[in-house]
Design an enzyme around this catalytic site. Structure first.
Site, PDB file in Angstrom:
ATOM      1  N   ASP A 468      13.504 -26.142  -1.242  1.00 60.86           N
ATOM      2  CA  ASP A 468      14.938 -26.427  -1.389  1.00 60.86           C
ATOM      3  C   ASP A 468      15.761 -25.253  -0.848  1.00 60.86           C
ATOM      4  OD1 ASP A 468      17.223 -27.753  -2.226  1.00 60.86           O
ATOM      5  OD2 ASP A 468      16.563 -27.995  -4.305  1.00 60.86           O
ATOM      6  N   ASP A 540      20.830 -36.340  -2.551  1.00 59.95           N
ATOM      7  CA  ASP A 540      20.747 -36.420  -4.012  1.00 59.95           C
ATOM      8  C   ASP A 540      21.395 -37.705  -4.508  1.00 59.95           C
ATOM      9  OD1 ASP A 540      19.379 -34.111  -4.323  1.00 59.95           O
ATOM     10  OD2 ASP A 540      21.104 -32.886  -4.862  1.00 59.95           O
TER      11      ASP A 540
HETATM   12  C1  DGJ Z   1      18.796 -29.926  -5.194  1.00 57.29           C
HETATM   13  C2  DGJ Z   1      17.869 -31.026  -4.778  1.00 57.29           C
HETATM   14  O1  DGJ Z   1      18.473 -31.822  -3.805  1.00 57.29           O
HETATM   15  C3  DGJ Z   1      17.456 -31.835  -5.994  1.00 57.29           C
HETATM   16  O2  DGJ Z   1      16.641 -32.905  -5.624  1.00 57.29           O
HETATM   17  C4  DGJ Z   1      16.762 -30.926  -6.988  1.00 57.29           C
HETATM   18  O3  DGJ Z   1      15.557 -30.465  -6.445  1.00 57.29           O
HETATM   19  C5  DGJ Z   1      17.673 -29.759  -7.348  1.00 57.29           C
HETATM   20  N1  DGJ Z   1      18.145 -29.075  -6.180  1.00 57.29           N
HETATM   21  C6  DGJ Z   1      16.950 -28.789  -8.237  1.00 57.29           C
HETATM   22  O4  DGJ Z   1      17.696 -27.698  -8.528  1.00 57.29           O
END
Ligand code: DGJ
Length: 730
Positions: A468, A540
């Site tokens: 991430d 997300d």
């Molecule tokens: C952002 C990501 O897009 C989410 O899927 C998740 O992994 C969060 N970060 C976790 O902090």
């Protein structure tokens, strides 16, 4: 020169004309021609549908000056215009020589034809008329996919440093034409990525960019320029920059209709000191030409990504159905809670179980812990191994979330190494999501991350990491580097190279590892990261209404096997409760299927239904992940009310069609859907998958493509179906 014996048509590949001053790059459906003028300038002569030979190409000449204000060098279609002389159009390079000269004059020096990364390559060496600077332009030709892959490398042949201030990968030219062109780009933000933007190409410059140090979600390094408005039939030029940092893509059009597309690493706050005898290489700018519309550009880019970009052997294996714990448990990660979820997931047929954020010390919220990549002894008193073992016993691979480029100020790592982040000595360190960015350009930081991640992966049989990156770079300073006499503006590039090095090293040490590229959702989706990752978390936002737009947009770049989609429980708004589970599954099954809902809260009926859809997905997975994907109905063009996507095997023997209708206020029956690419005279069986009434019908390919097929959507809102077509005779 190789030609077809019957037609006399020049073969695909790279051809050099006698005199070695012009070249024809021939793909199955396109040609790209370039040549050197008497003055030694390299010009583009043609790019478009395939030409049978060199014979019809224009002579390699500079255009006439229109006026003293519209001079030859600005009007010329130079392959790699470098800022200098009377050049006022798009340019690819800018440099300052040791004596202060800010003017480049590149002339052709020589050509070589060879092969690189499995593709034929033409390398053209340009040399500055006075200063010891060589620029080698590389053209790799992917004949099958009608793509030209360009990049440039700068070589300082002298001893004094040269300061590069712009080093783009390529400039592409389109000549003036009578019919108007349209530009398509992708724009968005967190939770609303890759939304399609279309605009007429008129005089002026359209610039899309990221200045964030990461690819970004506000714009994507991809463009398409077409001559007509239909999805299926039009000429389309398209391209994408393979770079995961700040990038710039500029489309400039003259009032007379000529368009130049320039792009590469962003020159915003960029400079690179090219010391004596050193080189600098740009990323690839991949571009192509298609006569079968925007879907034609999709097919070509997807094939190229599958065949030449994605890491092997993973790219030849089916991507597993995954479960990710983020939306179920957020930071509340425990051995017991995750084990229970894993058991449920395994019962459904999930193949990869991923523990998301929250497994390391102090990570009970997003204010602390990033950087300390150790197992939290409070959440996992017996370490991580019991959970990993349980997941493996259940027949699933184990995956884990990391955000290697980041630290929270509240972390042991930051307390030990406050100098490891980007900063300027006298400026505050701006936080976003309570975190700061590690200077991954530093070798000690790279070594630290490689050591801890290598251990995490090796000690716990980790098959998959979700990598991430939740904030952009700010205060891009590296005081020690500058104090040692270096150029601080190199950090934007050094950061990306650092990320690539860490990923490459981990992959080399763990050849079975897969990596998901995530950056607050789909903020790092580009061909540079795809060289070392296997899939991308698209957004997300998992609401199907949003997802259809996002997936349509991102599918311009990402093939099905890379586009990560989940079925989740959020957002729990009023509409959500009305969206059937089947609809949510169908949307998520269009790419790489995942589940992100809290399975302990799902009803028995929902779990049973989920199990059925996962089984259906596994049946159609090879076609969804690796078939030729055509968007038959665009959600963007229908304001989100409709979507239909067909994935077809290369031999047109099998297809999967997803169709969606959001609302139906007038209780109307859906129009028949016309399919594409089938064998007209062959007969196909058609079955609606996952339905109790899944009787098989039979039709000819011609009927399915021309008459279309009745969609089993009934009259309700949020209606969807998956049709499976199989060739039954030829
Ligand atoms: C952002 C990501 O897009 C989410 O899927 C998740 O992994 C969060 N970060 C976790 O902090």
């Amino acid at each position: 020169m190789q030609t077809d014996k019957i037609t006399g048509e020049i073969a695909t590949g790279i051809h050099q004309q006698a005199g070695n001053k012009s070249w024809l790059l021939v793909t199955e459906h396109s040609s790209y021609a370039l040549g050197v003028t008497e003055e030694g300038l390299l010009l583009q002569l043609y790019w478009g549908a395939r030409l049978p030979s060199f014979n019809d190409l224009p002579s390699v000449q500079l255009p006439a000056e229109r006026s003293s204000q519209d001079v030859t060098l600005t009007l010329a279609r130079e392959e790699y215009p470098a800022l200098g002389g009377l050049r006022y159009g798009e340019f690819a390079a800018q440099a300052v020589f040791a004596d202060g000269t800010r003017d480049i004059d590149l002339r052709f020096e020589g050509a070589e034809i060879g092969e690189r990364q499995g593709l034929p390559e033409l390398r053209l060496r340009l040399r500055d008329a006075v200063y010891p600077l060589d620029v080698i332009l590389s053209y790799r030709v992917d004949s099958k996919n009608d793509l030209i892959i360009r990049s440039a490398s700068f070589h300082n042949k002298g001893d004094e440093a040269i300061l590069l201030e712009r080093a783009f990968s390529a400039v592409w030219h389109l000549p003036a034409q009578f019919t108007p062109r349209h530009l398509t780009t992708l724009a968005g933000h967190w939770g609303g990525e890759t939304r399609i933007q279309r605009q007429p190409v008129v005089a002026g410059t359209v610039q899309i960019e990221s200045r964030k140090g990461v690819t970004g979600s506000n714009a994507y390094p991809w463009f398409a320029i077409d001559t007509q408005a239909t999805e299926q039939l039009s000429e389309v030029y398209f391209g994408t920059i393979a770079w995961s940092g700040s990038w710039n893509l500029r489309v400039s059009t003259r009032i007379t209709g000529e368009t130049a597309i320039a792009g590469g690493i962003h020159d915003h706050d960029f400079a690179w000191t090219l010391a004596g005898q050193q080189s600098f290489e740009t990323p690839d700018f991949v571009a192509g030409f298609a006569q079968d519309g925007i879907n034609g550009s999709r097919h070509r880019l997807h094939r190229y990504i599958r065949e030449h970009v994605l890491p092997q052997p993973q790219a030849s294996q089916p991507r597993p159905v995954l479960y990710n714990s983020w939306e179920a448990t957020f930071f509340d990660v425990t051995e017991e809670g995750q084990s229970k979820l894993a058991e449920r997931a395994a019962e459904l047929g999930v193949e990869l179980f991923v523990v998301d954020d929250g497994w390391f010390p102090a990570r009970n919220h997003d204010h602390a812990g990033l950087g300390d990549w150790r197992i939290d002894p409070q959440k996992f008193p017996n370490g991580l191994q019991p959970l990993v073992n349980r997941v493996n016993e259940l027949g699933m691979q184990f995956g884990i979330w990391v955000e290697p480029e980041m630290v929270n100020p509240d972390s042991d790592l930051y307390r030990a190494h406050p100098d490891w982040i980007y900063h300027f000595p006298n400026r505050p360190r701006s936080e976003a999501r309570n975190q700061l960015v590690l200077n991954v350009g530093r070798q000690d930081v790279q070594e630290y991350l490689i050591t801890v991640l290598d251990k995490l992966i090796g000690d716990h049989n980790v098959s998959f990491i979700k990598w991430d990156m939740n904030r952009p770079i700010s205060e891009p300073g590296w005081p020690e580097y500058v104090a040692a006499g270096n150029n601080g503006r190199e950090v934007w590039v050094r950061h990306v190279e650092g990320v690539y090095t860490i990923m490459d090293t981990l992959r080399a040490r763990h050849p079975n590892l897969s990596i998901e590229s995530c950056s607050s959702g789909g903020s790092r989706a580009d061909l540079g990261i795809l060289e070392r990752t296997d899939q991308v978390w698209s957004s997300d936002n998992t609401h199907p209404d949003a997802r259809l737009f996002i997936q349509e947009g991102i599918s311009h770049i990402l093939p099905g096997r890379v586009m990560g989609d989940w079925v989740t429980d959020t957002p729990s708004d009023r509409v959500w409760n009305e969206i059937p589970l089947s609809y949510r599954f169908h949307v998520a099954m269009m790419g790489m299927l995942g589940i992100g809902g809290h399975l302990m809260h799902w009803s028995k009926e929902d779990l049973a239904e989920a199990k059925r859809w996962i089984a259906v997905y596994k049946q159609i997975r090879p076609i969804v992940q690796d078939g030729e994907q055509s968007w038959l109905i665009s959600p963007t063009a229908t304001e989100g009310n409709w979507a239909a996507v067909e994935s077809l095997t290369t031999d047109a023997s099998e297809a999967v069609v997803f169709a969606f209708r959001r609302t139906n206020p007038f209780w109307e029956v859906a129009p028949r859907l016309r399919l594409q690419g089938l064998q007209p005279t062959a007969r196909y069986s058609v079955q609606s998958l996952g339905q109790t009434d899944n009787e098989t019908q039979e039709y000819s390919g011609a009927a399915l493509m021309n008459q279309g097929i009745a969609l089993p959507l009934g009259r309700s809102s949020y209606a969807s179906c998956i049709l499976h077509l199989r060739l039954i005779n030829r």
